[in-house]
Design a protein around this motif. Structure first.
Motif, PDB file in Angstrom:
ATOM      1  N   UNK A 155       1.112  -1.210  -0.106  1.00 29.23           N
ATOM      2  CA  UNK A 155       0.360   0.185   0.040  1.00 29.23           C
ATOM      3  C   UNK A 155       0.971   1.055   0.005  1.00 29.23           C
ATOM      4  N   UNK A 156       1.919   1.210   1.245  1.00 24.81           N
ATOM      5  CA  UNK A 156       2.751   2.373   1.161  1.00 24.81           C
ATOM      6  C   UNK A 156       3.809   2.912  -0.506  1.00 24.81           C
ATOM      7  N   UNK A 157       4.515   1.398  -1.270  1.00 28.03           N
ATOM      8  CA  UNK A 157       4.521   1.372  -2.790  1.00 28.03           C
ATOM      9  C   UNK A 157       3.515   1.925  -3.692  1.00 28.03           C
ATOM     10  N   UNK A 158       2.454   1.780  -3.504  1.00 32.75           N
ATOM     11  CA  UNK A 158       1.512   1.819  -4.178  1.00 32.75           C
ATOM     12  C   UNK A 158       0.825   3.441  -4.418  1.00 32.75           C
ATOM     13  N   UNK A 159       1.137   4.348  -2.815  1.00 35.75           N
ATOM     14  CA  UNK A 159       1.155   6.045  -2.490  1.00 35.75           C
ATOM     15  C   UNK A 159       2.304   6.932  -3.321  1.00 35.75           C
ATOM     16  N   UNK A 160       3.271   5.954  -3.042  1.00 34.14           N
ATOM     17  CA  UNK A 160       4.275   6.483  -3.391  1.00 34.14           C
ATOM     18  C   UNK A 160       4.162   6.955  -5.021  1.00 34.14           C
ATOM     19  N   UNK A 161       3.684   5.283  -5.856  1.00 26.71           N
ATOM     20  CA  UNK A 161       4.462   5.715  -7.250  1.00 26.71           C
ATOM     21  C   UNK A 161       2.772   6.806  -7.463  1.00 26.71           C
ATOM     22  N   UNK A 162       1.843   6.734  -6.546  1.00 25.24           N
ATOM     23  CA  UNK A 162       0.852   7.186  -7.409  1.00 25.24           C
ATOM     24  C   UNK A 162       0.692   8.781  -7.472  1.00 25.24           C
ATOM     25  N   UNK A 163       1.429   9.241  -5.768  1.00 22.31           N
ATOM     26  CA  UNK A 163       2.188  10.678  -5.979  1.00 22.31           C
ATOM     27  C   UNK A 163       2.871  10.684  -7.285  1.00 22.31           C
ATOM     28  N   UNK A 164       4.350  10.259  -7.185  1.00 18.61           N
ATOM     29  CA  UNK A 164       5.028   9.914  -8.619  1.00 18.61           C
ATOM     30  C   UNK A 164       4.464  10.452  -9.711  1.00 18.61           C
ATOM     31  N   UNK A 165       3.131  10.067 -10.187  1.00 23.94           N
ATOM     32  CA  UNK A 165       2.509   9.965 -11.574  1.00 23.94           C
ATOM     33  C   UNK A 165       1.411  10.823 -11.407  1.00 23.94           C
ATOM     34  N   UNK A 166       1.246  12.170 -10.453  1.00 22.78           N
ATOM     35  CA  UNK A 166       0.247  12.581 -10.063  1.00 22.78           C
ATOM     36  C   UNK A 166       1.436  14.268 -10.133  1.00 22.78           C
ATOM     37  N   UNK A 167       1.899  13.984 -10.027  1.00 23.01           N
ATOM     38  CA  UNK A 167       3.499  14.654  -9.780  1.00 23.01           C
ATOM     39  C   UNK A 167       4.271  15.025 -11.588  1.00 23.01           C
ATOM     40  N   UNK A 168       4.181  14.217 -12.067  1.00 27.10           N
ATOM     41  CA  UNK A 168       5.020  13.259 -13.270  1.00 27.10           C
ATOM     42  C   UNK A 168       3.554  13.347 -14.384  1.00 27.10           C
ATOM     43  N   UNK A 169       3.739  13.856 -15.196  1.00 31.07           N
ATOM     44  CA  UNK A 169       2.466  13.727 -16.467  1.00 31.07           C
ATOM     45  C   UNK A 169       2.923  12.566 -17.072  1.00 31.07           C
ATOM     46  N   UNK A 170       3.807  12.442 -17.925  1.00 35.95           N
ATOM     47  CA  UNK A 170       4.342  11.575 -18.490  1.00 35.95           C
ATOM     48  C   UNK A 170       5.044   9.879 -17.819  1.00 35.95           C
ATOM     49  N   UNK A 171       4.843  10.395 -16.412  1.00 39.44           N
ATOM     50  CA  UNK A 171       5.119   9.122 -16.150  1.00 39.44           C
ATOM     51  C   UNK A 171       4.171   7.422 -15.991  1.00 39.44           C
ATOM     52  N   UNK A 172       4.492   6.670 -16.505  1.00 41.21           N
ATOM     53  CA  UNK A 172       3.392   5.549 -16.367  1.00 41.21           C
ATOM     54  C   UNK A 172       3.642   3.829 -15.811  1.00 41.21           C
ATOM     55  N   UNK A 173       2.875   3.134 -15.306  1.00 39.66           N
ATOM     56  CA  UNK A 173       3.196   2.456 -14.751  1.00 39.66           C
ATOM     57  C   UNK A 173       2.507   0.838 -15.216  1.00 39.66           C
ATOM     58  N   UNK A 174       3.912   0.278 -15.953  1.00 42.74           N
ATOM     59  CA  UNK A 174       3.368  -1.220 -16.208  1.00 42.74           C
ATOM     60  C   UNK A 174       4.057  -2.233 -15.303  1.00 42.74           C
ATOM     61  N   UNK A 175       2.656  -3.133 -15.733  1.00 48.89           N
ATOM     62  CA  UNK A 175       3.119  -4.088 -14.645  1.00 48.89           C
ATOM     63  C   UNK A 175       4.110  -5.736 -15.236  1.00 48.89           C
TER      64      UNK A 175
END
Length: 266
Positions: A155-175
């Motif tokens: 959950x903490x990892x998801x929060x950090x990644x979400x924050x990074x994506x919110x702050x960087x419009x050209x950042x995505x996540x691939x699983x």
């Protein structure tokens, strides 16, 4: 620091010219309409002859950001949980894919991620996907490789990644994930769609529960859990399953198959 290829010639073609031809063949016939911008997707990582069709069908339907955090499982048992490769590049026969060191640095500011190269050195589940991204996206993209090995701090990892994506419009996540392994095709599909239904419902707790209760060997379930949380954190409301297949389509053996799925969130 360069992460050298470890499964070229095993999981996929090592010769650059032949690999390029294989990529062309995988994408031939795809519409490539590029109408859907997707910031979060899931792709399989088996040998190209088995899962390449699913990967190409999925990537042909979406446009990804130019920087991608890639969450992969740890098949080797080496290294640490939350392991970030934070410098240099990942090598494939088609060239080097640079690491987005700025985003890696942001992840490493939080205690749930750590700088660790051992988790990635022999891990195939990012390397196998990269040629598809290189063919589809060209050379102008960067990755942030992250290896997951336990249920800790998801959950903490998801929060950090979400924050990074919110702050960087050209950042995505691939699983990076395959689905269930080595049941009969009928049983494999039953298990796979239990997990896929939970993902499409965007219910991370249901996903973990059905995987554990039904012994579903979905190797990237940890990344999918984070992906669902990140999608909800970004206000995404829909998960689209773009492609599904099993190894039986290539091998002809329906007695012991592996499942492969491609999906994205919007």
């Amino acid at each position: 620091m360069k992460r050298e290829m470890c499964v070229a010639g095993l999981f996929y073609e090592a010769d650059p010219a032949q690999l390029t031809q294989n990529m062309q063949d995988f994408f031939t016939g795809q519409k490539n309409e590029e109408t859907t911008v997707a910031r979060i997707c899931l792709l399989p990582h088996a040998g190209h002859i088995y899962s390449g069709k699913v990967t190409a069908e999925t990537l042909a339907k979406i446009v990804l950001p130019r920087k991608l955090i890639i969450l992969c499982p740890n098949h080797t048992g080496l290294g640490k949980h939350g392991a970030v490769w934070d410098k240099g590049a990942f090598q494939t026969p088609l060239g080097d894919v640079p690491v987005a060191e700025d985003i890696a640095g942001e992840l490493l500011k939080t205690p749930c991620f750590c700088r660790d190269y051992q988790a990635h050195v022999r891990e195939h589940s990012i390397e196998v996907i990269l040629p598809f991204l290189q063919y589809r996206m060209g050379r102008d993209f960067e990755i942030i490789p992250v290896s997951l090995a336990s249920l800790q701090n998801l959950s903490q990892m998801a929060e950090t990644i979400t924050k990074c994506m919110q702050e960087n419009a050209d950042l995505g996540l691939l699983i990076s994930s395959d689905m269930n392994h080595f049941a009969s095709e009928k049983e494999n599909k039953r298990k796979d769609f239990m997990a896929l239904d939970a993902i499409r419902n965007m219910n991370e707790k249901q996903l973990l529960q059905v995987v554990m209760d039904n012994d579903i060997s979905m190797c990237g379930v940890l990344g999918a859990y984070i992906g669902i949380l990140a999608a909800k954190g970004l206000g995404l409301t829909h998960c689209e399953l773009t492609s599904y297949d099993t190894s039986a389509s290539t091998s002809g053996d329906a007695r012991r198959v592996v499942g492969y799925a491609g999906l994205y969130f919007v």
